[in-house]
Design a protein around this motif. Structure first.
Motif, short mmCIF file in Angstrom:
data_model
loop_
_atom_site.label_atom_id
_atom_site.label_comp_id
_atom_site.label_asym_id
_atom_site.label_seq_id
_atom_site.Cartn_x
_atom_site.Cartn_y
_atom_site.Cartn_z
N ASP A 1 -87.57 49.08 -6.58
CA ASP A 1 -86.92 48.33 -7.72
C ASP A 1 -85.67 47.94 -7.66
OD1 ASP A 1 -85.57 47.64 -10.92
OD2 ASP A 1 -86.15 49.92 -11.72
N ASP B 1 -83.70 46.38 -9.63
CA ASP B 1 -82.03 46.51 -10.58
C ASP B 1 -82.18 48.06 -10.32
OD1 ASP B 1 -82.59 43.90 -11.39
OD2 ASP B 1 -85.39 44.55 -12.57
N SER B 2 -82.56 48.85 -9.74
CA SER B 2 -82.01 50.23 -9.92
C SER B 2 -80.84 50.56 -8.97
CB SER B 2 -83.19 51.49 -9.15
OG SER B 2 -82.70 51.72 -8.74
N ASP C 1 -91.40 47.77 -13.65
CA ASP C 1 -89.85 47.79 -13.44
C ASP C 1 -89.87 47.67 -11.40
OD1 ASP C 1 -88.76 48.39 -15.79
OD2 ASP C 1 -88.60 50.16 -15.33
N ASP D 1 -90.27 45.23 -8.79
CA ASP D 1 -89.86 44.23 -8.16
C ASP D 1 -90.40 43.69 -6.77
OD1 ASP D 1 -87.93 43.86 -10.68
OD2 ASP D 1 -86.89 44.72 -9.37
N SER E 1 -87.67 42.60 -12.52
CA SER E 1 -87.56 42.97 -13.91
C SER E 1 -86.84 42.29 -15.17
CB SER E 1 -88.26 44.18 -13.86
OG SER E 1 -87.50 44.78 -13.89
N ALA E 2 -85.47 42.77 -14.87
CA ALA E 2 -84.74 42.02 -15.09
C ALA E 2 -83.93 41.02 -15.16
CB ALA E 2 -83.42 43.38 -15.79
#
Length: 188
Positions: free
Chosen positions: A77, A79-80, A95, A97, A163-164
């Motif tokens: 992820d 975005d994490s 989530d 990616d 995903s974001a």
């Protein structure tokens, strides 16, 4: 000023005001019998709604950067903010990616796989340095831009839309059996 509304999709409506037509608009001559008529006027430059592959701001601020050692058949992820990028093996999840696989069915060898592969992942050409704008304009979904096989060499760059809906740049810094090491930059 007159209201001007564009509907894009079922849930998004954007509006703004455009100037009212002027009374002193020059007349366009009527086409003669043998001519195709006047050329249409070019479309005005209207503001656009940002999308993952065409945002309004191609610069952005760095949200996070660091090194990621991608292991075989593990998804991450981007975005994490977790130190290890929240890996999951054998479970893609909504989530996740990007992932690395040492053998991939439609690749000649290993591959970096994106969410909804290959829609949100693209290999960049050239030798850098790359910026967010390069990821904004990357050739997503094009077969020639798939990060697979001998394209995954040291110094090559891969763009990912997360995903974001953020942009991430992965630059290959090392490769060993069953793993790929990348330098990651994620922009806001």
């Amino acid at each position: 000023m007159l209201p001007f509304v564009i509907a894009a999709g079922a849930s998004l409506v954007q509006s703004w005001f455009v100037p009212a037509p002027s009374a002193s608009v020059p007349a366009v001559p009527a086409p003669s019998a043998g001519s195709p008529g006047p050329e249409p006027a070019p479309a005005p430059d209207l503001p656009r709604t940002p999308s993952p592959t065409d945002p309004a701001d191609p610069t952005g601020q760095v949200r996070r950067s660091g090194t990621l050692v991608m292991t075989d058949y593990t998804a991450y992820d981007l975005d994490s903010k977790a130190a290890n990028w929240s890996p999951t093996g054998d479970d893609w999840g909504p989530d996740r990616d990007v992932a690395y696989a040492s053998r991939w069915a439609d690749a000649d060898g290993d591959a970096v796989i994106g969410r909804k592969d290959p829609k949100y992942v693209a290999l960049l050409s050239g030798g850098g340095p790359w910026q967010r704008a390069d990821c904004v304009h990357a050739p997503y979904s094009e077969p020639s831009a798939r990060p697979v096989g001998d394209r995954l060499t040291q110094g090559r760059a891969i763009c990912v839309v997360t995903s974001a809906k953020r942009y991430a740049l992965l630059v290959v810094t090392g490769k060993a059996p069953g793993q790929l090491t990348v330098r990651v930059t994620v922009w806001q």
